[in-house]
Design a protein around this motif. Structure first.
Motif, PDB file in Angstrom:
ATOM      1  N   ALA A 299       0.839  -1.199   0.000  1.00 36.80           N
ATOM      2  CA  ALA A 299       0.000   0.000   0.000  1.00 36.80           C
ATOM      3  C   ALA A 299       0.872   1.247   0.000  1.00 36.80           C
ATOM      4  CB  ALA A 299      -0.919  -0.006   1.214  1.00 36.80           C
ATOM      5  N   ARG A 300       0.477   2.243  -0.788  1.00 37.79           N
ATOM      6  CA  ARG A 300       1.267   3.465  -0.877  1.00 37.79           C
ATOM      7  C   ARG A 300       0.407   4.727  -0.733  1.00 37.79           C
ATOM      8  NH1 ARG A 300       4.531   0.582   0.338  1.00 37.79           N
ATOM      9  NH2 ARG A 300       6.606   0.195  -0.541  1.00 37.79           N
ATOM     10  N   HIS A 301      -0.736   4.574  -0.125  1.00 36.29           N
ATOM     11  CA  HIS A 301      -1.569   5.752   0.149  1.00 36.29           C
ATOM     12  C   HIS A 301      -1.097   6.379   1.470  1.00 36.29           C
ATOM     13  CE1 HIS A 301      -5.078   8.247   1.087  1.00 36.29           C
ATOM     14  NE2 HIS A 301      -5.378   8.162  -0.204  1.00 36.29           N
ATOM     15  N   PRO A 302      -1.125   7.715   1.586  1.00 40.26           N
ATOM     16  CA  PRO A 302      -0.673   8.354   2.828  1.00 40.26           C
ATOM     17  C   PRO A 302      -1.374   7.844   4.077  1.00 40.26           C
ATOM     18  CG  PRO A 302      -0.945  10.002   1.115  1.00 40.26           C
ATOM     19  CD  PRO A 302      -1.447   8.703   0.551  1.00 40.26           C
ATOM     20  N   VAL A 303      -2.626   7.455   3.960  1.00 43.99           N
ATOM     21  CA  VAL A 303      -3.368   6.958   5.117  1.00 43.99           C
ATOM     22  C   VAL A 303      -2.742   5.672   5.652  1.00 43.99           C
ATOM     23  CG1 VAL A 303      -5.609   6.089   5.919  1.00 43.99           C
ATOM     24  CG2 VAL A 303      -5.508   8.065   4.401  1.00 43.99           C
ATOM     25  N   ALA A 304      -2.096   4.901   4.774  1.00 48.13           N
ATOM     26  CA  ALA A 304      -1.453   3.660   5.207  1.00 48.13           C
ATOM     27  C   ALA A 304      -0.341   3.943   6.202  1.00 48.13           C
ATOM     28  CB  ALA A 304      -0.894   2.914   3.999  1.00 48.13           C
ATOM     29  N   PHE A 305       0.292   5.112   6.081  1.00 50.98           N
ATOM     30  CA  PHE A 305       1.373   5.497   6.993  1.00 50.98           C
ATOM     31  C   PHE A 305       0.846   6.327   8.152  1.00 50.98           C
ATOM     32  CE2 PHE A 305       4.667   8.442   8.405  1.00 50.98           C
ATOM     33  CZ  PHE A 305       5.755   7.598   8.606  1.00 50.98           C
ATOM     34  N   PHE A 306       0.102   7.384   7.855  1.00 50.52           N
ATOM     35  CA  PHE A 306      -0.300   8.331   8.890  1.00 50.52           C
ATOM     36  C   PHE A 306      -1.497   7.847   9.704  1.00 50.52           C
ATOM     37  CE2 PHE A 306       2.110  11.006   6.007  1.00 50.52           C
ATOM     38  CZ  PHE A 306       2.874  11.759   6.890  1.00 50.52           C
ATOM     39  N   GLY A 307      -2.351   7.035   9.126  1.00 52.12           N
ATOM     40  CA  GLY A 307      -3.522   6.538   9.857  1.00 52.12           C
ATOM     41  C   GLY A 307      -3.142   5.778  11.116  1.00 52.12           C
ATOM     42  N   PRO A 308      -2.316   4.724  11.004  1.00 55.13           N
ATOM     43  CA  PRO A 308      -1.916   4.000  12.211  1.00 55.13           C
ATOM     44  C   PRO A 308      -1.132   4.857  13.210  1.00 55.13           C
ATOM     45  CG  PRO A 308      -1.474   2.683  10.259  1.00 55.13           C
ATOM     46  CD  PRO A 308      -1.835   4.055   9.785  1.00 55.13           C
ATOM     47  N   CYS A 309      -0.452   5.906  12.721  1.00 52.77           N
ATOM     48  CA  CYS A 309       0.343   6.753  13.621  1.00 52.77           C
ATOM     49  C   CYS A 309      -0.530   7.534  14.595  1.00 52.77           C
ATOM     50  CB  CYS A 309       1.215   7.709  12.816  1.00 52.77           C
ATOM     51  SG  CYS A 309       2.604   6.897  11.983  1.00 52.77           S
ATOM     52  N   ILE A 310      -1.818   7.665  14.287  1.00 54.47           N
ATOM     53  CA  ILE A 310      -2.727   8.316  15.231  1.00 54.47           C
ATOM     54  C   ILE A 310      -2.718   7.579  16.565  1.00 54.47           C
ATOM     55  CG2 ILE A 310      -5.143   8.911  15.672  1.00 54.47           C
ATOM     56  CD1 ILE A 310      -5.509   9.274  12.698  1.00 54.47           C
ATOM     57  N   LEU A 311      -2.507   6.248  16.502  1.00 49.27           N
ATOM     58  CA  LEU A 311      -2.481   5.449  17.727  1.00 49.27           C
ATOM     59  C   LEU A 311      -1.306   5.823  18.622  1.00 49.27           C
ATOM     60  CD1 LEU A 311      -3.438   1.917  16.299  1.00 49.27           C
ATOM     61  CD2 LEU A 311      -4.914   3.586  17.445  1.00 49.27           C
ATOM     62  N   ILE A 312      -0.234   6.372  18.028  1.00 45.80           N
ATOM     63  CA  ILE A 312       0.893   6.854  18.832  1.00 45.80           C
ATOM     64  C   ILE A 312       0.427   7.983  19.747  1.00 45.80           C
ATOM     65  CG2 ILE A 312       3.087   8.080  18.752  1.00 45.80           C
ATOM     66  CD1 ILE A 312       3.413   5.196  18.058  1.00 45.80           C
ATOM     67  N   GLY A 313      -0.252   8.961  19.153  1.00 51.63           N
ATOM     68  CA  GLY A 313      -0.760  10.074  19.953  1.00 51.63           C
ATOM     69  C   GLY A 313      -1.763   9.617  20.990  1.00 51.63           C
ATOM     70  N   LEU A 314      -2.672   8.721  20.589  1.00 53.91           N
ATOM     71  CA  LEU A 314      -3.679   8.212  21.517  1.00 53.91           C
ATOM     72  C   LEU A 314      -3.025   7.483  22.686  1.00 53.91           C
ATOM     73  CD1 LEU A 314      -6.714   7.764  22.090  1.00 53.91           C
ATOM     74  CD2 LEU A 314      -6.562   5.676  20.725  1.00 53.91           C
ATOM     75  N   GLY A 315      -2.044   6.633  22.380  1.00 52.14           N
ATOM     76  CA  GLY A 315      -1.356   5.884  23.435  1.00 52.14           C
ATOM     77  C   GLY A 315      -0.577   6.777  24.363  1.00 52.14           C
ATOM     78  N   ASN A 316       0.105   7.786  23.813  1.00 50.01           N
ATOM     79  CA  ASN A 316       0.848   8.722  24.671  1.00 50.01           C
ATOM     80  C   ASN A 316      -0.083   9.524  25.560  1.00 50.01           C
ATOM     81  OD1 ASN A 316       3.122   7.823  23.409  1.00 50.01           O
ATOM     82  ND2 ASN A 316       3.693   9.762  22.476  1.00 50.01           N
ATOM     83  N   GLY A 317      -1.252   9.889  25.021  1.00 47.85           N
ATOM     84  CA  GLY A 317      -2.225  10.621  25.836  1.00 47.85           C
ATOM     85  C   GLY A 317      -2.730   9.800  27.005  1.00 47.85           C
ATOM     86  N   LEU A 318      -2.807   8.486  26.823  1.00 51.52           N
ATOM     87  CA  LEU A 318      -3.227   7.600  27.911  1.00 51.52           C
ATOM     88  C   LEU A 318      -2.099   7.376  28.920  1.00 51.52           C
ATOM     89  CD1 LEU A 318      -5.144   4.855  25.887  1.00 51.52           C
ATOM     90  CD2 LEU A 318      -6.168   6.467  27.510  1.00 51.52           C
ATOM     91  N   THR A 319      -0.881   7.243  28.420  1.00 53.82           N
ATOM     92  CA  THR A 319       0.251   6.860  29.260  1.00 53.82           C
ATOM     93  C   THR A 319       0.804   7.999  30.102  1.00 53.82           C
ATOM     94  OG1 THR A 319       0.940   5.119  27.726  1.00 53.82           O
ATOM     95  CG2 THR A 319       2.613   5.973  29.229  1.00 53.82           C
ATOM     96  N   ASN A 320       1.111   9.125  29.462  1.00 53.69           N
ATOM     97  CA  ASN A 320       1.917  10.151  30.115  1.00 53.69           C
ATOM     98  C   ASN A 320       1.291  10.753  31.373  1.00 53.69           C
ATOM     99  OD1 ASN A 320       3.856   9.695  28.239  1.00 53.69           O
ATOM    100  ND2 ASN A 320       3.836  11.722  27.331  1.00 53.69           N
ATOM    101  N   PRO A 321      -0.020  11.037  31.422  1.00 54.74           N
ATOM    102  CA  PRO A 321      -0.565  11.585  32.670  1.00 54.74           C
ATOM    103  C   PRO A 321      -0.376  10.654  33.861  1.00 54.74           C
ATOM    104  CG  PRO A 321      -2.077  12.003  30.871  1.00 54.74           C
ATOM    105  CD  PRO A 321      -1.032  11.077  30.330  1.00 54.74           C
ATOM    106  N   SER A 322      -0.614   9.355  33.653  1.00 55.88           N
ATOM    107  CA  SER A 322      -0.446   8.403  34.755  1.00 55.88           C
ATOM    108  C   SER A 322       1.023   8.254  35.132  1.00 55.88           C
ATOM    109  CB  SER A 322      -1.026   7.032  34.356  1.00 55.88           C
ATOM    110  OG  SER A 322      -2.431   7.107  34.217  1.00 55.88           O
ATOM    111  N   ALA A 323       1.901   8.211  34.127  1.00 53.08           N
ATOM    112  CA  ALA A 323       3.332   8.091  34.416  1.00 53.08           C
ATOM    113  C   ALA A 323       3.843   9.334  35.146  1.00 53.08           C
ATOM    114  CB  ALA A 323       4.114   7.867  33.122  1.00 53.08           C
ATOM    115  N   PHE A 324       3.366  10.509  34.741  1.00 53.19           N
ATOM    116  CA  PHE A 324       3.785  11.749  35.392  1.00 53.19           C
ATOM    117  C   PHE A 324       3.302  11.763  36.839  1.00 53.19           C
ATOM    118  CE2 PHE A 324       5.309  15.840  33.335  1.00 53.19           C
ATOM    119  CZ  PHE A 324       5.905  16.299  34.487  1.00 53.19           C
ATOM    120  N   ALA A 325       2.051  11.375  37.054  1.00 52.16           N
ATOM    121  CA  ALA A 325       1.520  11.329  38.417  1.00 52.16           C
ATOM    122  C   ALA A 325       2.300  10.339  39.267  1.00 52.16           C
ATOM    123  CB  ALA A 325       0.043  10.951  38.386  1.00 52.16           C
TER     124      ALA A 325
END
Length: 386
Positions: A287-313
């Motif tokens: 697959a060579r559509h931009p969504v193939a690369f950037f779509g799954p990367c949204i999960l990086i932001g979602l995962g960091n949003g879940l992790t960092n507040p608890s880790a910081f606390a």
């Protein structure tokens, strides 16, 4: 109030980015020299993260926050009035003091909340801090087009003055157990660094942030050589990852208080690991559509949003009497982790491997963050059995 402070502490970093060519032309300066207004700002921010947190343990959170705002306003006015690049860069460094409001705000949250409740509140504060850099460049571009680049710094100075007044009348001191001497604060960092639990939380945050910085380092090259994305669309695609972080931070703020810190940390790291892994699988299918690369990367932001507040606390709870020092040290670890992963990603990138190398570096950082989160769980179980 603290969410507003967190948002404002990151806004000055990138609000003026659209105006860099105008500033370079106005001062007849090389563009590379102008870029020091970003690199120098980040370097000073890392140093201040290490110093202002301990000072807030010694002298209180409120005076440090107010002092940072005063210096920031002075720096903003100096940037607006600068007549050459040297003066501009000097006052730009003074602006970096505003970044210290973030660890001080985190410490204030910890002062007024239990460990699990602090994770929830930090989630909301992190969401506000993520929204600011998303909106900042657009706001800066609008101000620049209407009134010129100097108006951006006048606006920051005015906003800083208003925030100072708001803090003066509404922000109470939360540090009720101040350390008695500066020496006691100088001993804080060795105390924290000898605590395995602090290292676990800190490394989890550092590699979570590093995952995002690996994306920032590699995504522009992949977008150009693999997907042929025009610059205007690249900003949109890259912004989706930050949007994922906002969503993850909101979920953390809404639900973190109902679960142990390790649950949201591990869940976030698993989600973050899934992003680059899915991206690699899709790319290997051809697959060579931009969504193939950037779509799954949204999960990086979602995962960091879940992790960092608890880790910081969690990091702030290791030594509650050193919350300011812990906040500053954890913040510096995040900055250094991001810088390290960004540099490593840049070192291995080529036009031939841009997409694959970026996703592999992101996956590596996400996995190390997951290992650190599981180490916290191991420490919890050891304490439960002790």
């Amino acid at each position: 109030m603290l969410s507003l402070l967190c948002a404002f502490s990151v806004l000055p970093l990138n609000i003026f980015l659209p105006t860099l060519p105008s500033i370079a032309a106005d001062f007849h300066a090389d563009y590379g020299l102008i870029s020091l207004s970003i690199a120098g700002y980040a370097a000073v921010s890392a140093i201040l993260e290490l110093t202002m947190g301990p000072l807030s343990d010694r002298f209180g959170r409120r005076p440090i926050a107010l002092t940072c705002l005063v210096v920031f306003v002075a720096g903003s006015i100096g940037c607006a009035l600068a007549t050459n690049i040297q003066v501009f860069l000097a006052f730009r460094v003074l602006q970096a003091t505003i970044t210290s409001c973030y660890p001080v705000s985190m410490a204030m949250i910890k002062d007024t909340a239990g460990k699990d409740q602090a994770a929830s509140r930090i989630g909301y504060a992190a969401m506000a801090a993520a929204l600011a850099p998303m909106l900042g460049p657009t706001l800066g571009g609008v101000i620049d087009e209407a009134w010129g680049w100097r108006a951006i710094f006048w606006s920051l100075g005015l906003a800083g003055t208003a925030l100072f007044a708001l803090c003066w009348f509404t922000l109470d001191e939360t540090n009720k157990n101040r350390s008695s001497t500066i020496r006691q604060q100088l001993e804080a960092y060795p105390t924290l660094l000898r605590a395995p639990r602090f290292w676990a939380y800190g490394l989890c945050m550092a590699f979570s942030t590093g995952t995002f910085y690996a994306f920032l380092a590699g995504a522009p090259l992949a977008a150009k050589v693999v997907f042929d994305i025009p610059p205007a669309m690249l900003g949109f695609y890259m912004g989706t990852v930050t949007a994922g972080f906002v969503v993850g931070s909101f979920v953390s703020g809404r639900y973190a208080r109902g679960y142990p810190l390790t649950v949201t940390m591990i869940a976030g790291r698993i989600v973050a690991c899934a992003g680059p892994l899915i991206g690699l699988v899709i790319l290997f299918t051809g697959a060579r559509h931009p969504v193939a690369f950037f779509g799954p990367c949204i999960l990086i932001g979602l995962g960091n949003g879940l992790t960092n507040p608890s880790a910081f606390a969690g990091a702030l709870s290791v030594r509650p009497n050193l919350a300011g020092s812990a906040s500053g040290l954890a913040g510096s670890m995040m900055i250094l982790g991001g810088a390290a992963l960004s540099s490593m990603t840049g070192a291995v990138l080529t036009e031939a491997n841009a997409a694959y190398a970026t996703l592999c570096m992101m996956l590596l950082a996400a996995v190390i963050g997951l290992i650190a989160a599981f180490y916290v769980l191991l420490l919890d179980r050891r304490e439960a059995l002790a």
